[in-house]
Motif scaffolding. Structure first.
Motif, PDB file in Angstrom:
ATOM      1  N   ASP A 120       0.833  -1.200   0.000  1.00 48.94           N
ATOM      2  CA  ASP A 120       0.000   0.000   0.000  1.00 48.94           C
ATOM      3  C   ASP A 120       0.872   1.256   0.000  1.00 48.94           C
ATOM      4  OD1 ASP A 120      -2.135   1.704   0.106  1.00 48.94           O
ATOM      5  OD2 ASP A 120      -2.672   1.267   2.177  1.00 48.94           O
ATOM      6  N   LEU A 121       1.854   1.276   0.865  1.00 49.98           N
ATOM      7  CA  LEU A 121       2.717   2.464   0.953  1.00 49.98           C
ATOM      8  C   LEU A 121       3.571   2.635  -0.300  1.00 49.98           C
ATOM      9  CD1 LEU A 121       3.797   2.272   4.700  1.00 49.98           C
ATOM     10  CD2 LEU A 121       2.171   3.844   3.648  1.00 49.98           C
ATOM     11  N   ARG A 122       3.989   1.506  -0.880  1.00 48.19           N
ATOM     12  CA  ARG A 122       4.754   1.618  -2.119  1.00 48.19           C
ATOM     13  C   ARG A 122       3.887   2.197  -3.229  1.00 48.19           C
ATOM     14  NH1 ARG A 122       8.146  -3.471  -4.346  1.00 48.19           N
ATOM     15  NH2 ARG A 122       6.112  -4.102  -5.156  1.00 48.19           N
ATOM     16  N   SER A 123       2.602   1.852  -3.230  1.00 45.47           N
ATOM     17  CA  SER A 123       1.692   2.463  -4.204  1.00 45.47           C
ATOM     18  C   SER A 123       1.517   3.949  -3.922  1.00 45.47           C
ATOM     19  CB  SER A 123       0.325   1.760  -4.159  1.00 45.47           C
ATOM     20  OG  SER A 123       0.448   0.417  -4.543  1.00 45.47           O
ATOM     21  N   GLN A 124       1.441   4.307  -2.666  1.00 45.92           N
ATOM     22  CA  GLN A 124       1.332   5.730  -2.332  1.00 45.92           C
ATOM     23  C   GLN A 124       2.529   6.506  -2.856  1.00 45.92           C
ATOM     24  OE1 GLN A 124      -1.472   7.048  -1.217  1.00 45.92           O
ATOM     25  NE2 GLN A 124      -2.169   4.931  -1.295  1.00 45.92           N
ATOM     26  N   ALA A 125       3.695   5.865  -2.817  1.00 42.06           N
ATOM     27  CA  ALA A 125       4.906   6.537  -3.288  1.00 42.06           C
ATOM     28  C   ALA A 125       4.825   6.848  -4.773  1.00 42.06           C
ATOM     29  CB  ALA A 125       6.128   5.674  -2.997  1.00 42.06           C
ATOM     30  N   LEU A 126       3.967   6.114  -5.500  1.00 43.04           N
ATOM     31  CA  LEU A 126       3.787   6.408  -6.916  1.00 43.04           C
ATOM     32  C   LEU A 126       3.071   7.741  -7.110  1.00 43.04           C
ATOM     33  CD1 LEU A 126       2.679   2.871  -8.186  1.00 43.04           C
ATOM     34  CD2 LEU A 126       4.925   3.899  -8.398  1.00 43.04           C
ATOM     35  N   PHE A 127       2.359   8.191  -6.086  1.00 45.39           N
ATOM     36  CA  PHE A 127       1.631   9.465  -6.173  1.00 45.39           C
ATOM     37  C   PHE A 127       2.309  10.562  -5.366  1.00 45.39           C
ATOM     38  CE2 PHE A 127      -1.461   6.157  -7.015  1.00 45.39           C
ATOM     39  CZ  PHE A 127      -2.172   6.645  -8.086  1.00 45.39           C
ATOM     40  N   GLU A 128       2.772  10.207  -4.179  1.00 45.86           N
ATOM     41  CA  GLU A 128       3.322  11.184  -3.243  1.00 45.86           C
ATOM     42  C   GLU A 128       4.848  11.156  -3.283  1.00 45.86           C
ATOM     43  OE1 GLU A 128       2.816  14.155  -0.636  1.00 45.86           O
ATOM     44  OE2 GLU A 128       1.095  12.826  -0.821  1.00 45.86           O
ATOM     45  N   PRO A 129       5.467  12.128  -3.918  1.00 39.48           N
ATOM     46  CA  PRO A 129       6.933  12.116  -4.026  1.00 39.48           C
ATOM     47  C   PRO A 129       7.642  12.114  -2.675  1.00 39.48           C
ATOM     48  CG  PRO A 129       5.987  13.712  -5.546  1.00 39.48           C
ATOM     49  CD  PRO A 129       4.866  13.242  -4.659  1.00 39.48           C
ATOM     50  N   SER A 130       6.986  12.607  -1.626  1.00 38.24           N
ATOM     51  CA  SER A 130       7.669  12.677  -0.337  1.00 38.24           C
ATOM     52  C   SER A 130       7.919  11.290   0.246  1.00 38.24           C
ATOM     53  CB  SER A 130       6.850  13.524   0.640  1.00 38.24           C
ATOM     54  OG  SER A 130       5.520  13.063   0.701  1.00 38.24           O
ATOM     55  N   PHE A 131       7.185  10.282  -0.218  1.00 37.55           N
ATOM     56  CA  PHE A 131       7.417   8.922   0.265  1.00 37.55           C
ATOM     57  C   PHE A 131       8.450   8.180  -0.576  1.00 37.55           C
ATOM     58  CE2 PHE A 131       2.797   8.647   1.990  1.00 37.55           C
ATOM     59  CZ  PHE A 131       3.155   9.456   3.038  1.00 37.55           C
ATOM     60  N   ARG A 132       8.725   8.726  -1.758  1.00 39.24           N
ATOM     61  CA  ARG A 132       9.464   7.955  -2.750  1.00 39.24           C
ATOM     62  C   ARG A 132      10.844   7.531  -2.269  1.00 39.24           C
ATOM     63  NH1 ARG A 132       7.898  10.876  -8.238  1.00 39.24           N
ATOM     64  NH2 ARG A 132       5.766  10.174  -7.857  1.00 39.24           N
ATOM     65  N   GLU A 133      11.550   8.470  -1.651  1.00 39.02           N
ATOM     66  CA  GLU A 133      12.927   8.190  -1.250  1.00 39.02           C
ATOM     67  C   GLU A 133      13.001   7.000  -0.294  1.00 39.02           C
ATOM     68  OE1 GLU A 133      16.644  10.722   0.651  1.00 39.02           O
ATOM     69  OE2 GLU A 133      14.758  11.716   0.131  1.00 39.02           O
ATOM     70  N   ASP A 134      12.149   7.035   0.727  1.00 39.76           N
ATOM     71  CA  ASP A 134      12.162   5.938   1.700  1.00 39.76           C
ATOM     72  C   ASP A 134      11.757   4.618   1.075  1.00 39.76           C
ATOM     73  OD1 ASP A 134      12.827   7.067   4.419  1.00 39.76           O
ATOM     74  OD2 ASP A 134      11.268   8.468   3.804  1.00 39.76           O
ATOM     75  N   VAL A 135      10.771   4.674   0.198  1.00 34.87           N
ATOM     76  CA  VAL A 135      10.315   3.443  -0.441  1.00 34.87           C
ATOM     77  C   VAL A 135      11.415   2.849  -1.313  1.00 34.87           C
ATOM     78  CG1 VAL A 135       8.806   2.619  -2.279  1.00 34.87           C
ATOM     79  CG2 VAL A 135       7.834   3.836  -0.337  1.00 34.87           C
ATOM     80  N   LEU A 136      12.068   3.697  -2.076  1.00 33.31           N
ATOM     81  CA  LEU A 136      13.167   3.201  -2.912  1.00 33.31           C
ATOM     82  C   LEU A 136      14.267   2.600  -2.052  1.00 33.31           C
ATOM     83  CD1 LEU A 136      13.350   5.993  -5.640  1.00 33.31           C
ATOM     84  CD2 LEU A 136      12.880   3.571  -6.022  1.00 33.31           C
ATOM     85  N   GLU A 137      14.490   3.198  -0.883  1.00 31.11           N
ATOM     86  CA  GLU A 137      15.523   2.693   0.016  1.00 31.11           C
ATOM     87  C   GLU A 137      15.166   1.310   0.557  1.00 31.11           C
ATOM     88  OE1 GLU A 137      17.330   4.392   4.057  1.00 31.11           O
ATOM     89  OE2 GLU A 137      16.941   5.935   2.555  1.00 31.11           O
ATOM     90  N   ILE A 138      13.907   1.139   0.942  1.00 32.15           N
ATOM     91  CA  ILE A 138      13.480  -0.168   1.440  1.00 32.15           C
ATOM     92  C   ILE A 138      13.560  -1.206   0.339  1.00 32.15           C
ATOM     93  CG2 ILE A 138      11.535  -1.475   2.367  1.00 32.15           C
ATOM     94  CD1 ILE A 138      10.669   0.893   3.881  1.00 32.15           C
ATOM     95  N   ASP A 139      13.127  -0.827  -0.855  1.00 28.95           N
ATOM     96  CA  ASP A 139      13.238  -1.749  -1.978  1.00 28.95           C
ATOM     97  C   ASP A 139      14.688  -2.163  -2.194  1.00 28.95           C
ATOM     98  OD1 ASP A 139      10.923  -2.683  -3.146  1.00 28.95           O
ATOM     99  OD2 ASP A 139      10.557  -0.884  -4.307  1.00 28.95           O
TER     100      ASP A 139
END
Lengths: 208, 208
Positions: A120-139
């Motif tokens: 769910d949060l990874r999908s949110q990162a597709l819309f909300e750039p502020s989440f993107r960095e952390d999501v990419l890091e976890i990936d």
DNA sequence: GGTGCATCTTGACGGTTGTCCAAGAAAAGC
DNA sequence: GCTTTTCTTGGACAACCGTCAAGATGCACC
């Protein structure tokens, strides 16, 4: 002890306590998020899953985005060392493969709600750039985890892995995601299928 | 023309118009969803992306869930025939592989917002059981699409596909999802990497 | 031209949201 | 024990949400 040292010690204690409470509240937030999903999670609901009232969240976090971001980072560190002991203790390809797929299915069944939150949060990162960095890091972290396991497996069988880390992780993740969807839809065989699919994928990684 | 026939014709015209307007509103909803994501999309925002006011949505749809479900189904049919002409016209393995990866990259770049909506809604289905059926159906449809392409490829090269449809789709989808995340994060090489990764995966499908 | 029906607008409703703040409780320092 | 700082509460706020219903508008038909 000088005055400066005293002040330093006091402020450090306060910082520690501050951080501890942040972790506590982030835990309640993670629980709520995993139950309701990002779209339906409110600050009041999070507070109800904690020992505090809703006002306290803005004492420890600037706003909702900072809280969620902190949660994602906390989730990351929780995931980090999950599979490390399996890699460290496995002596044969067989025990490594078994240990890995066993652990994979265990998280599929036991931590299904946490993992759906991750997607769910990874999908949110597709819309909300502020989440993107952390999501990419976890990936990236999960990618390294998969890579450690597979390259250790390659070492044990004396071969070379023919697929780079990124697409390898992407494919394993795709298999896991479909298994999670089926698991949450009540399909009992989701775990067994996941094991078979992962093992087949691993089998294709070492060309003759 | 009898009275019954007249009435029938009139009511059919009305039904057609009714359905047409539903499609129109669902289109505005899909546009809004792809821009904002599920969590931030409201009925008023959808209405603002259409030619109507917010009240009309409850004239054509019972509630928000029915609207979203209708949207998902409409999205499905839009995706359905995307790749069919490629399969039908390809005469050699090379043209099929090129056509497929070209189309894949084109959707990655051009329809990135629609695809992030798809992943968002699939994540919602992990929490909201009412979405699950439609999501599983779309997944099954995409799975068949991938299978048509790959089995046609197998036919052209005179081999047998060694991987079942479900895990094959899961792996391709995993590769696409990672590429989409990178694409939206501004990484230019996401498309090229996707092509290479998919081609490598296809290469492993036919054991010697 | 009036009648009936389908369609659409507008405004209101009860509820929830994130955020902020005054005030009180608790803890720490002296 | 008093003061000061830290922490927590609970309510207020404006904005927004999904939903609904009353009324305006358009349009076909007699």
């Amino acid at each position: 002890m000088s005055t400066a040292e005293k002040l330093d010690r006091v402020s450090r204690r306060q910082v520690d306590k501050f951080e501890e409470r942040r972790r506590e509240l982030a835990g309640a937030a993670l629980q709520t998020l995993s139950e309701l999903g990002y779209a339906r999670t409110s600050l009041r609901e999070i507070a109800q899953n904690s020992a505090f009232s809703h006002g306290v969240l803005h004492y420890y976090f600037r706003d909702k985005v900072e809280l969620i971001t902190y949660c994602v980072r906390q989730y990351k560190t929780a995931c980090a060392q999950r599979y490390d002991t399996i890699v460290a203790t496995a002596e044969t390809p067989q025990t490594l493969a078994d240990g890995f797929t066993d652990a994979l299915i265990a998280t599929l069944v036991d931590d299904a709600t946490m993992h759906r939150l991750w997607y769910d949060l990874r999908s949110q990162a597709l819309f909300e750039p502020s989440f993107r960095e952390d999501v990419l890091e976890i990936d990236a972290m999960l990618e390294r985890m998969i890579w450690r396991i597979v390259s250790r497996y390659a070492e044990l069988v004396g071969r070379e892995v023919a697929v780079p880390p990124a697409p390898l992780y992407a494919m394993v993740d795709g298999l896991f995601q479909q298994a999670l969807l089926r698991q949450l839809a009540g399909q009992e065989q989701a775990g067994a299928e996941l094991r078979a699919n992962v093992l087949r994928l691993v089998g294709t990684l070492f060309p003759a």
